[in-house]
Design an enzyme around this catalytic site. Sequence first.
Site, PDB file in Angstrom:
ATOM      1  N   VAL A  12     -15.917 -62.091   0.446  1.00  0.00           N
ATOM      2  CA  VAL A  12     -15.271 -60.814   0.114  1.00  0.00           C
ATOM      3  C   VAL A  12     -14.745 -60.820  -1.318  1.00  0.00           C
ATOM      4  O   VAL A  12     -14.835 -59.820  -2.035  1.00  0.00           O
ATOM      5  CB  VAL A  12     -14.139 -60.486   1.116  1.00  0.00           C
ATOM      6  CG1 VAL A  12     -13.549 -59.110   0.805  1.00  0.00           C
ATOM      7  CG2 VAL A  12     -14.668 -60.499   2.553  1.00  0.00           C
ATOM      8  N   ARG A  44     -12.996 -74.113  -6.263  1.00  0.00           N
ATOM      9  CA  ARG A  44     -14.304 -74.483  -6.812  1.00  0.00           C
ATOM     10  C   ARG A  44     -14.503 -73.898  -8.211  1.00  0.00           C
ATOM     11  O   ARG A  44     -13.816 -72.963  -8.603  1.00  0.00           O
ATOM     12  CB  ARG A  44     -15.410 -73.941  -5.895  1.00  0.00           C
ATOM     13  CG  ARG A  44     -15.332 -74.464  -4.478  1.00  0.00           C
ATOM     14  CD  ARG A  44     -16.101 -73.581  -3.512  1.00  0.00           C
ATOM     15  NE  ARG A  44     -15.405 -72.302  -3.286  1.00  0.00           N
ATOM     16  CZ  ARG A  44     -15.850 -71.373  -2.455  1.00  0.00           C
ATOM     17  NH1 ARG A  44     -16.988 -71.527  -1.797  1.00  0.00           N
ATOM     18  NH2 ARG A  44     -15.149 -70.252  -2.306  1.00  0.00           N
ATOM     19  N   GLU A 124      -6.412 -52.077   3.764  1.00  0.00           N
ATOM     20  CA  GLU A 124      -7.474 -51.278   4.393  1.00  0.00           C
ATOM     21  C   GLU A 124      -8.599 -52.159   4.923  1.00  0.00           C
ATOM     22  O   GLU A 124      -9.156 -51.915   5.990  1.00  0.00           O
ATOM     23  CB  GLU A 124      -8.031 -50.273   3.370  1.00  0.00           C
ATOM     24  CG  GLU A 124      -9.174 -49.406   3.852  1.00  0.00           C
ATOM     25  CD  GLU A 124      -8.781 -48.467   4.991  1.00  0.00           C
ATOM     26  OE1 GLU A 124      -7.964 -47.570   4.755  1.00  0.00           O
ATOM     27  OE2 GLU A 124      -9.274 -48.638   6.124  1.00  0.00           O
ATOM     28  N   VAL A 127      -9.003 -54.254   8.744  1.00  0.00           N
ATOM     29  CA  VAL A 127      -9.513 -53.716  10.008  1.00  0.00           C
ATOM     30  C   VAL A 127     -10.755 -52.882   9.728  1.00  0.00           C
ATOM     31  O   VAL A 127     -10.751 -52.026   8.842  1.00  0.00           O
ATOM     32  CB  VAL A 127      -8.468 -52.819  10.714  1.00  0.00           C
ATOM     33  CG1 VAL A 127      -9.036 -52.267  12.012  1.00  0.00           C
ATOM     34  CG2 VAL A 127      -7.180 -53.575  10.979  1.00  0.00           C
ATOM     35  N   GLY A 129     -13.624 -53.598   8.395  1.00  0.00           N
ATOM     36  CA  GLY A 129     -14.433 -53.861   7.198  1.00  0.00           C
ATOM     37  C   GLY A 129     -14.423 -52.681   6.247  1.00  0.00           C
ATOM     38  O   GLY A 129     -13.368 -52.277   5.746  1.00  0.00           O
ATOM     39  N   ILE A 131     -14.992 -49.553   6.902  1.00  0.00           N
ATOM     40  CA  ILE A 131     -14.692 -48.247   7.496  1.00  0.00           C
ATOM     41  C   ILE A 131     -13.319 -47.770   7.051  1.00  0.00           C
ATOM     42  O   ILE A 131     -12.335 -48.476   7.227  1.00  0.00           O
ATOM     43  CB  ILE A 131     -14.681 -48.319   9.040  1.00  0.00           C
ATOM     44  CG1 ILE A 131     -15.952 -48.971   9.564  1.00  0.00           C
ATOM     45  CG2 ILE A 131     -14.486 -46.953   9.638  1.00  0.00           C
ATOM     46  CD1 ILE A 131     -15.921 -49.234  11.064  1.00  0.00           C
ATOM     47  N   GLU A 185     -19.600 -67.698  12.997  1.00  0.00           N
ATOM     48  CA  GLU A 185     -19.284 -68.989  12.390  1.00  0.00           C
ATOM     49  C   GLU A 185     -19.801 -70.119  13.284  1.00  0.00           C
ATOM     50  O   GLU A 185     -20.056 -69.922  14.476  1.00  0.00           O
ATOM     51  CB  GLU A 185     -17.766 -69.154  12.266  1.00  0.00           C
ATOM     52  CG  GLU A 185     -17.044 -68.010  11.627  1.00  0.00           C
ATOM     53  CD  GLU A 185     -17.020 -68.104  10.105  1.00  0.00           C
ATOM     54  OE1 GLU A 185     -17.105 -69.233   9.594  1.00  0.00           O
ATOM     55  OE2 GLU A 185     -16.944 -67.064   9.445  1.00  0.00           O
ATOM     56  N   ASP A 196      -9.809 -62.475  16.709  1.00  0.00           N
ATOM     57  CA  ASP A 196      -9.983 -61.580  15.559  1.00  0.00           C
ATOM     58  C   ASP A 196      -9.667 -60.132  15.957  1.00  0.00           C
ATOM     59  O   ASP A 196      -8.945 -59.426  15.245  1.00  0.00           O
ATOM     60  CB  ASP A 196     -11.436 -61.703  15.064  1.00  0.00           C
ATOM     61  CG  ASP A 196     -11.758 -60.755  13.931  1.00  0.00           C
ATOM     62  OD1 ASP A 196     -11.308 -61.015  12.809  1.00  0.00           O
ATOM     63  OD2 ASP A 196     -12.455 -59.751  14.167  1.00  0.00           O
ATOM     64  N   LYS A 200      -6.581 -57.383  14.768  1.00  0.00           N
ATOM     65  CA  LYS A 200      -6.845 -56.030  14.266  1.00  0.00           C
ATOM     66  C   LYS A 200      -6.145 -54.972  15.114  1.00  0.00           C
ATOM     67  O   LYS A 200      -5.612 -53.997  14.577  1.00  0.00           O
ATOM     68  CB  LYS A 200      -8.352 -55.787  14.214  1.00  0.00           C
ATOM     69  CG  LYS A 200      -9.029 -56.640  13.129  1.00  0.00           C
ATOM     70  CD  LYS A 200     -10.547 -56.650  13.276  1.00  0.00           C
ATOM     71  CE  LYS A 200     -11.214 -57.399  12.143  1.00  0.00           C
ATOM     72  NZ  LYS A 200     -12.648 -57.648  12.426  1.00  0.00           N
TER      73      LYS A 200
END
Lengths: 397, 397
Positions: A12, A44, A124, A127, A129, A131, A185, A196, A200
């Site tokens: 992200v 990194r 924003e 929750v 992604g 949307i 994952e 998850d 949310k």
Amino acid sequence: MIKIAILGFGVVGSGTAEVLTENKKIIEERLGTEYEIKYILDLRDFPESPFADRIVHDFNIILNDPEVTLVAEMMGGSHPAYDFSKACLEAGKSVVTSNKEVVSNFGVELCSIAAKKGVRYLFEASVGGGIPVIRPMQNDLASNKITKVCGILNGTTNYILTKMRDEGASFDSALKEAQKLGYAEANPSADVDGIDAARKIVILAALASGTLIPPKSIHTEGITAITLLDTKVAEALGCSIKLIGQAHIGDSGLTALVSPCMVRKTNPLSRIDDVFNGILIDANMVGEVMFYGPGAGKLPTASAVVADIIDVIAHLDSELKTINWSEAKECDLAPFDEFSIGRVFISKSEIAFPSGVKLEKQIKAEGAVAYLTAPITEKEAEEIKANSEILSCFRII
Amino acid sequence: MIKIAILGFGVVGSGTAEVLTENKKIIEERLGTEYEIKYILDLRDFPESPFADRIVHDFNIILNDPEVTLVAEMMGGSHPAYDFSKACLEAGKSVVTSNKEVVSNFGVELCSIAAKKGVRYLFEASVGGGIPVIRPMQNDLASNKITKVCGILNGTTNYILTKMRDEGASFDSALKEAQKLGYAEANPSADVDGIDAARKIVILAALASGTLIPPKSIHTEGITAITLLDTKVAEALGCSIKLIGQAHIGDSGLTALVSPCMVRKTNPLSRIDDVFNGILIDANMVGEVMFYGPGAGKLPTASAVVADIIDVIAHLDSELKTINWSEAKECDLAPFDEFSIGRVFISKSEIAFPSGVKLEKQIKAEGAVAYLTAPITEKEAEEIKANSEILSCFRII
């Protein structure tokens, strides 16, 4: 010129840098202000990246640079993401984040620090992604009392459930497919155990009610126990099984939970498949509205992060009323035992229901028998499960 | 204390008064400011209404009262709604409206006056009724370049098409049913001829592109010619017929049109039925998002009007960048002849297509033959229609 720092150059974080760069011209035109990514914090180095010269390893460089007024936190995990966010807010920098773990666990404190310091804490992207849902809930539905939020909030589990329904895949093989495609994952627990989604739904519940419940304290079931028999019975009942986060804001208080549900075909959530998310909101004036879109992914999530960045910059000189949440107290929460909702019980043999339970439908399918009840309380459902040979039990929406 | 005037005490106007009153406490709490409805302009008296004492018949009372800083226009029609809105903006009052006729025809001028006077002209309720779409497009998708907007923008026609598909009702009987239920006007032309949808798609196209096309100048087809044969062929093709407003923002310019379309089952718009509306947006970073909800109705539409009222009050002391649209010039518009999209041709007999047209599917159903083509231009489609015995032709999305 606004100077921005990005914390975390993972999926992200790098997407956010990409959106800020790719659409710089139209964003600056919309804002009437220029901006620049001054630092990107990561452990990194990224020698091949066009942002290589912005990478720093020491958080204090960002914290102590008064030119940086806006920090985008996309590190994931609670620590040091929470600590860095708190430090930035206390230093008078606005913070935007996609980190649902931090928002759901520390949102009350971080929003309150932001308010005291006259800066913003926006999330924003935490929750749904890409949307738009948090800002629309706060702005567009501000004339409403929100009474219910129901959502497909996790793309990975929705992908797995879609595969199971449409291709007859088992949970295990659908999960493997999701891992191969990068949707899940290596350790899929946060997704498949509903953790998850729990983070949310408590954020959405807090936006609707003002009260943030710790995600660990809400009833949370995942999808690991769902069988192909369940998905086939669902089909026979005219339903789809979806992992649903729901929050109810009623007179007796707030209820939030995550569990697989049978979703009736008439409910628009039933048709949201694959990695897409959907959030259905009931509000007292508008009725029912739904927001649909990509619930995860690099650029969609970054799109929401950058929407928050734009919001902060557009309102730099405004005194806006900020979010004011409170910690959940016993009295804010409705007793979960009394939460009432329709149920589907699936069994190999006939079940004798207590006299108070009203059956709406009973079907035989796939060598099993399925009962659809009118709303019963959690307590009643537990009693039925304890006294009968139940294969599975779903809430129905 | 903010003093508000309402222009027009019809369905949406009275709904707005109701939302402002019913949810006063939570709205004022969110705003940190109190408000009051000072005047309601209408030609009629409403002696039984709780707002009877606020009714005035002379617009100048409102215009000349410096206490009134915010005017909500819900009169409908172009005149005097446009004239009153313009006068209010010029007098330094912010205006919010649900009036798509005024926004789509006079939006450039009214937004420009608002900008000059440092006030707001907001119109969330002009598209999609209660569905949050205009503010999310401007705020939440501000980090994106919007490339396409496709929507079911008219509830009346969607209700009629749903009846035709699900109950085999003819257009005429479905229209009568819609009129009986109050969904359609005695003179249904604005709905069934696509005029209402055209006004809405040009507003959405302007939000995406910055250019407002006069609604009268876009290609507009209604649903009056749709037959039961069409709906049955659609079913056989795995499609639903929907009245679709679409806008494409491409390198060669802007295209907007309204027409019945065959909507593939994989398109989320295909499942939006009855009086609901849905708006699907393609944007370069987030991908595809959809907004769904009640596209009309007293309280839903009022909910959106009041969201605008809240937005104005919340930003009274802020200097916000306001909407800056320009009138469409020839060079802004892509040549419509060259607009390219897949088509379905329905005929009683076989059609010989020109060699350049690629067929994707050909089926026989209901005694007719239907051809699904790969994208062809408007010009090519017109040529095929001129040279063959076509019963009907639909764009496909």
